[in-house]
Design a protein around this motif. Structure first.
Motif, mmCIF file in Angstrom:
data_model
loop_
_atom_site.group_PDB
_atom_site.id
_atom_site.type_symbol
_atom_site.label_atom_id
_atom_site.label_comp_id
_atom_site.label_asym_id
_atom_site.label_seq_id
_atom_site.Cartn_x
_atom_site.Cartn_y
_atom_site.Cartn_z
ATOM 1 N N ALA A 38 78.175 -154.978 -11.004
ATOM 2 C CA ALA A 38 77.402 -154.136 -11.926
ATOM 3 C C ALA A 38 77.769 -154.445 -13.367
ATOM 4 N N LEU A 39 79.030 -154.710 -13.629
ATOM 5 C CA LEU A 39 79.456 -155.078 -14.980
ATOM 6 C C LEU A 39 78.854 -156.421 -15.388
ATOM 7 N N ILE A 40 78.880 -157.387 -14.494
ATOM 8 C CA ILE A 40 78.262 -158.690 -14.774
ATOM 9 C C ILE A 40 76.770 -158.519 -15.012
ATOM 10 N N PHE A 41 76.118 -157.729 -14.164
ATOM 11 C CA PHE A 41 74.682 -157.471 -14.284
ATOM 12 C C PHE A 41 74.358 -156.829 -15.639
ATOM 13 N N GLY A 42 75.180 -155.872 -16.039
ATOM 14 C CA GLY A 42 74.977 -155.221 -17.332
ATOM 15 C C GLY A 42 75.153 -156.178 -18.499
ATOM 16 N N LEU A 43 76.160 -157.031 -18.422
ATOM 17 C CA LEU A 43 76.388 -158.000 -19.502
ATOM 18 C C LEU A 43 75.274 -159.039 -19.571
ATOM 19 N N VAL A 44 74.822 -159.504 -18.409
ATOM 20 C CA VAL A 44 73.708 -160.463 -18.384
ATOM 21 C C VAL A 44 72.458 -159.822 -19.001
ATOM 22 N N ASN A 45 72.183 -158.577 -18.628
ATOM 23 C CA ASN A 45 71.009 -157.888 -19.174
ATOM 24 C C ASN A 45 71.161 -157.552 -20.652
ATOM 25 N N TRP A 77 69.339 -163.224 -10.149
ATOM 26 C CA TRP A 77 69.816 -164.509 -9.679
ATOM 27 C C TRP A 77 70.950 -165.023 -10.567
ATOM 28 N N LEU A 78 70.814 -164.862 -11.875
ATOM 29 C CA LEU A 78 71.850 -165.287 -12.813
ATOM 30 C C LEU A 78 73.134 -164.487 -12.604
ATOM 31 N N THR A 79 72.999 -163.198 -12.308
ATOM 32 C CA THR A 79 74.159 -162.377 -11.972
ATOM 33 C C THR A 79 74.862 -162.934 -10.749
ATOM 34 N N SER A 80 74.101 -163.342 -9.761
ATOM 35 C CA SER A 80 74.670 -163.943 -8.554
ATOM 36 C C SER A 80 75.424 -165.225 -8.887
ATOM 37 N N ALA A 81 74.848 -166.054 -9.741
ATOM 38 C CA ALA A 81 75.481 -167.317 -10.114
ATOM 39 C C ALA A 81 76.793 -167.074 -10.863
ATOM 40 N N GLU A 89 82.245 -161.874 -4.436
ATOM 41 C CA GLU A 89 81.403 -162.033 -3.250
ATOM 42 C C GLU A 89 80.063 -161.320 -3.441
ATOM 43 N N PHE A 90 79.114 -161.991 -4.111
ATOM 44 C CA PHE A 90 77.754 -161.479 -4.294
ATOM 45 C C PHE A 90 76.827 -162.677 -4.340
ATOM 46 N N ARG A 91 75.836 -162.706 -3.444
ATOM 47 C CA ARG A 91 74.909 -163.831 -3.352
ATOM 48 C C ARG A 91 73.473 -163.351 -3.264
#
Length: 123
Positions: A38-45, A77-81, A89-91
């Motif tokens: 969620a932190l990665i997703f937030g930063l990407v967004n 997808w970028l969050t997954s990468a 562990e998120f794909r």
């Protein structure tokens, strides 16, 4: 600060729901993993999405905003990468799982945000 934590929890919950409902999205079932994703997703967004939104503005206008769904799928997808690069562990396995996962995440986020907003109004 409190608002950022609430958004982080909402994103983690939405990612968990997407991993449960969408075939092709796999996440470790631990709270720590979901919070990191969620932190990665937030930063990407927060940092990459605005740049891509400006660059894809003509496409979004031509498609009457529907290209935003593709942009959301790309962010997932970028969050997954990034997560796999960091060893989390998120794909997301392909475009269609990313597309449906982004729709689920958006829907769950809106519902949870409305619920939180309603609680604030009552207080």
């Amino acid at each position: 600060m409190n608002r950022l934590l609430i958004r982080l929890v909402i994103n983690a919950a939405a990612l968990w729901v997407a991993a449960q409902l969408v075939e092709g999205i796999h996440a470790e079932r631990s709270v720590e993993t979901l919070v990191v994703v969620a932190l990665i997703f937030g930063l990407v967004n927060a940092f990459i999405r605005p740049v891509l939104a400006v660059l894809t503005c003509p496409l979004r206008i031509m498609t009457l905003g529907l290209f935003t769904l593709v942009l959301n799928a790309f962010m997932l997808w970028l969050t997954s990468a990034v997560a796999s690069w960091l060893g989390v562990e998120f794909r997301v396995e392909g475009f269609f799982p990313a597309f449906w996962g982004a729709l689920v995440i958006s829907f769950v986020s809106v519902i949870l945000s409305l619920f939180i907003s309603e609680e604030k109004r009552r207080n």
